[in-house]
Scaffold this active site. Structure first.
Site, PDB file in Angstrom:
ATOM      1  N   ILE A 173      13.993 -43.766 -25.802  1.00  0.00           N
ATOM      2  CA  ILE A 173      13.914 -44.366 -24.465  1.00  0.00           C
ATOM      3  C   ILE A 173      15.290 -44.221 -23.830  1.00  0.00           C
ATOM      4  O   ILE A 173      16.316 -44.392 -24.508  1.00  0.00           O
ATOM      5  CB  ILE A 173      13.473 -45.849 -24.509  1.00  0.00           C
ATOM      6  CG1 ILE A 173      13.325 -46.409 -23.092  1.00  0.00           C
ATOM      7  CG2 ILE A 173      14.400 -46.705 -25.346  1.00  0.00           C
ATOM      8  CD1 ILE A 173      12.619 -47.773 -23.029  1.00  0.00           C
ATOM      9  N   ALA A 174      15.323 -43.873 -22.550  1.00  0.00           N
ATOM     10  CA  ALA A 174      16.610 -43.767 -21.862  1.00  0.00           C
ATOM     11  C   ALA A 174      16.412 -43.939 -20.363  1.00  0.00           C
ATOM     12  O   ALA A 174      15.373 -43.569 -19.808  1.00  0.00           O
ATOM     13  CB  ALA A 174      17.269 -42.421 -22.143  1.00  0.00           C
ATOM     14  N   GLU A 212      13.856 -47.742 -34.370  1.00  0.00           N
ATOM     15  CA  GLU A 212      15.203 -47.746 -34.945  1.00  0.00           C
ATOM     16  C   GLU A 212      16.207 -47.708 -33.808  1.00  0.00           C
ATOM     17  O   GLU A 212      15.949 -47.082 -32.776  1.00  0.00           O
ATOM     18  CB  GLU A 212      15.447 -46.517 -35.843  1.00  0.00           C
ATOM     19  CG  GLU A 212      14.771 -46.582 -37.188  1.00  0.00           C
ATOM     20  CD  GLU A 212      13.390 -45.964 -37.153  1.00  0.00           C
ATOM     21  OE1 GLU A 212      13.054 -45.332 -36.123  1.00  0.00           O
ATOM     22  OE2 GLU A 212      12.652 -46.107 -38.144  1.00  0.00           O
ATOM     23  N   ASN A 250      24.607 -50.051 -30.831  1.00  0.00           N
ATOM     24  CA  ASN A 250      24.013 -49.954 -29.493  1.00  0.00           C
ATOM     25  C   ASN A 250      23.594 -51.347 -28.985  1.00  0.00           C
ATOM     26  O   ASN A 250      22.413 -51.686 -28.955  1.00  0.00           O
ATOM     27  CB  ASN A 250      22.826 -48.987 -29.518  1.00  0.00           C
ATOM     28  CG  ASN A 250      22.365 -48.597 -28.123  1.00  0.00           C
ATOM     29  OD1 ASN A 250      22.753 -49.220 -27.131  1.00  0.00           O
ATOM     30  ND2 ASN A 250      21.535 -47.572 -28.051  1.00  0.00           N
ATOM     31  N   TYR A 302      15.789 -54.982 -26.575  1.00  0.00           N
ATOM     32  CA  TYR A 302      14.655 -55.141 -27.483  1.00  0.00           C
ATOM     33  C   TYR A 302      14.445 -56.612 -27.852  1.00  0.00           C
ATOM     34  O   TYR A 302      13.316 -57.104 -27.872  1.00  0.00           O
ATOM     35  CB  TYR A 302      14.868 -54.296 -28.749  1.00  0.00           C
ATOM     36  CG  TYR A 302      15.022 -52.816 -28.485  1.00  0.00           C
ATOM     37  CD1 TYR A 302      14.276 -52.177 -27.496  1.00  0.00           C
ATOM     38  CD2 TYR A 302      15.918 -52.045 -29.208  1.00  0.00           C
ATOM     39  CE1 TYR A 302      14.424 -50.825 -27.245  1.00  0.00           C
ATOM     40  CE2 TYR A 302      16.067 -50.687 -28.969  1.00  0.00           C
ATOM     41  CZ  TYR A 302      15.326 -50.077 -27.978  1.00  0.00           C
ATOM     42  OH  TYR A 302      15.479 -48.740 -27.733  1.00  0.00           O
TER      43      TYR A 302
HETATM   44  C1  COA Z   1      19.244 -49.204 -23.438  1.00  0.00           C
HETATM   45  C2  COA Z   1      18.907 -48.836 -21.984  1.00  0.00           C
HETATM   46  C3  COA Z   1      17.543 -48.102 -21.977  1.00  0.00           C
HETATM   47  C4  COA Z   1      18.805 -50.116 -21.146  1.00  0.00           C
HETATM   48  O1  COA Z   1      18.388 -49.758 -19.839  1.00  0.00           O
HETATM   49  P1  COA Z   1      18.907 -50.565 -18.531  1.00  0.00           P
HETATM   50  O2  COA Z   1      18.048 -50.176 -17.401  1.00  0.00           O
HETATM   51  O3  COA Z   1      20.359 -50.376 -18.375  1.00  0.00           O
HETATM   52  O4  COA Z   1      18.613 -52.061 -19.002  1.00  0.00           O
HETATM   53  P2  COA Z   1      18.180 -53.287 -18.056  1.00  0.00           P
HETATM   54  O5  COA Z   1      18.994 -53.255 -16.817  1.00  0.00           O
HETATM   55  O6  COA Z   1      16.704 -53.284 -17.926  1.00  0.00           O
HETATM   56  O7  COA Z   1      18.647 -54.507 -18.953  1.00  0.00           O
HETATM   57  C5  COA Z   1      17.741 -55.141 -19.814  1.00  0.00           C
HETATM   58  C6  COA Z   1      18.510 -55.915 -20.868  1.00  0.00           C
HETATM   59  O8  COA Z   1      19.194 -54.990 -21.719  1.00  0.00           O
HETATM   60  C7  COA Z   1      20.430 -55.560 -22.136  1.00  0.00           C
HETATM   61  N1  COA Z   1      21.533 -54.756 -21.614  1.00  0.00           N
HETATM   62  C8  COA Z   1      21.439 -53.739 -20.727  1.00  0.00           C
HETATM   63  N2  COA Z   1      22.674 -53.187 -20.541  1.00  0.00           N
HETATM   64  C9  COA Z   1      23.522 -53.878 -21.337  1.00  0.00           C
HETATM   65  C10 COA Z   1      24.913 -53.759 -21.617  1.00  0.00           C
HETATM   66  N3  COA Z   1      25.669 -52.821 -21.034  1.00  0.00           N
HETATM   67  N4  COA Z   1      25.447 -54.606 -22.545  1.00  0.00           N
HETATM   68  C11 COA Z   1      24.696 -55.537 -23.160  1.00  0.00           C
HETATM   69  N5  COA Z   1      23.361 -55.704 -22.917  1.00  0.00           N
HETATM   70  C12 COA Z   1      22.784 -54.866 -22.024  1.00  0.00           C
HETATM   71  C13 COA Z   1      20.473 -56.976 -21.567  1.00  0.00           C
HETATM   72  O9  COA Z   1      19.840 -57.823 -22.501  1.00  0.00           O
HETATM   73  C14 COA Z   1      19.603 -56.820 -20.337  1.00  0.00           C
HETATM   74  O10 COA Z   1      19.045 -58.037 -19.915  1.00  0.00           O
HETATM   75  P3  COA Z   1      19.804 -58.968 -18.826  1.00  0.00           P
HETATM   76  O11 COA Z   1      20.114 -58.072 -17.667  1.00  0.00           O
HETATM   77  O12 COA Z   1      18.787 -60.005 -18.524  1.00  0.00           O
HETATM   78  O13 COA Z   1      21.030 -59.453 -19.519  1.00  0.00           O
HETATM   79  C15 COA Z   1      20.027 -47.933 -21.357  1.00  0.00           C
HETATM   80  O14 COA Z   1      21.280 -48.560 -21.570  1.00  0.00           O
HETATM   81  C16 COA Z   1      20.084 -46.520 -21.900  1.00  0.00           C
HETATM   82  O15 COA Z   1      19.380 -45.622 -21.439  1.00  0.00           O
HETATM   83  N6  COA Z   1      20.952 -46.309 -22.914  1.00  0.00           N
HETATM   84  C17 COA Z   1      21.142 -44.961 -23.496  1.00  0.00           C
HETATM   85  C18 COA Z   1      19.950 -44.567 -24.338  1.00  0.00           C
HETATM   86  C19 COA Z   1      19.705 -45.555 -25.466  1.00  0.00           C
HETATM   87  O16 COA Z   1      20.621 -46.059 -26.078  1.00  0.00           O
HETATM   88  N7  COA Z   1      18.412 -45.774 -25.757  1.00  0.00           N
HETATM   89  C20 COA Z   1      18.005 -46.642 -26.842  1.00  0.00           C
HETATM   90  C21 COA Z   1      17.896 -45.848 -28.074  1.00  0.00           C
HETATM   91  S1  COA Z   1      17.266 -46.829 -29.453  1.00  0.00           S
END
Ligand code: COA
Length: 150
Positions: A70-71, A104, A109, A116
């Site tokens: 997921i990204a 996983e 991360n 999650y």
């Molecule tokens: C993980 C990922 C999908 C989150 O997407 P996102 O759109 O930025 O996340 P959201 O804005 O929906 O945030 C949802 C929750 O995620 C967590 N979160 C998101 N960014 C965060 C950060 N930089 N630090 C800590 N928590 C974070 C928080 O719990 C957040 O909830 P909150 O806003 O109520 O605190 C994104 O960071 C990503 O694409 N990362 C790279 C790929 C990756 O690591 N995928 C997972 C592989 S297992």
């Protein structure tokens, strides 16, 4: 107008590839993305502005689902799109008979782990040296979320 969740098509792959390359220490090559599109359930989230905001791949075995990848586009992170994508695809798969989820995630991360946990995933165990990367091996957390009634 809110974001739209839909099934991925082959036409989405160039954008999915671009996001994948900027999202992981060891990103999947295009061939891996193409194979996953053919073999698994694949989704994209299209923003209200019409951009491909993110994607996910889900492997299914009977009533179990495994979140393979997921990204969210780096320029669109931190706006709730990751949670919306995962929550909505879990709803779609629940309606199609899925009762438990596994995934996983790299132990480093924290953004993904927090996402999650916020959707009900709990840590089951650690898989040692699960990931390869430019900085060597890294452990994975195995997480699970039960969505079934039983
Ligand atoms: C993980 C990922 C999908 C989150 O997407 P996102 O759109 O930025 O996340 P959201 O804005 O929906 O945030 C949802 C929750 O995620 C967590 N979160 C998101 N960014 C965060 C950060 N930089 N630090 C800590 N928590 C974070 C928080 O719990 C957040 O909830 P909150 O806003 O109520 O605190 C994104 O960071 C990503 O694409 N990362 C790279 C790929 C990756 O690591 N995928 C997972 C592989 S297992």
């Amino acid at each position: 107008m809110s974001a739209l969740l839909r099934r991925m098509t082959a036409a989405d792959l160039p954008e999915v590839f671009r996001i994948e390359q900027t999202s992981h220490p060891s990103p999947w090559p295009m061939k891996g993305l193409q194979e996953s599109l053919q073999q698994h359930h694949a989704y994209v989230l299209v923003t209200a502005a019409g951009e491909l905001g993110g994607f996910a791949f889900v492997q299914r075995i009977l009533d179990e689902a495994h979140l393979l990848d997921i990204a969210i586009d780096p320029s669109l992170r931190g706006q709730g799109l990751g949670r919306e994508l995962l929550r909505r695809l879990m709803d779609e798969e629940l309606a199609d008979g899925i009762s438990i989820w596994f995934l996983e995630v790299r132990v480093s991360n924290q953004a993904a782990i927090s996402l999650y946990q916020s959707l009900g995933y709990n840590e089951l165990s650690i898989r040692r040296n699960y990931y390869d990367g430019p900085d060597g091996k890294e452990d994975a957390l195995l997480m699970a979320c039960s969505t079934g009634l039983g």
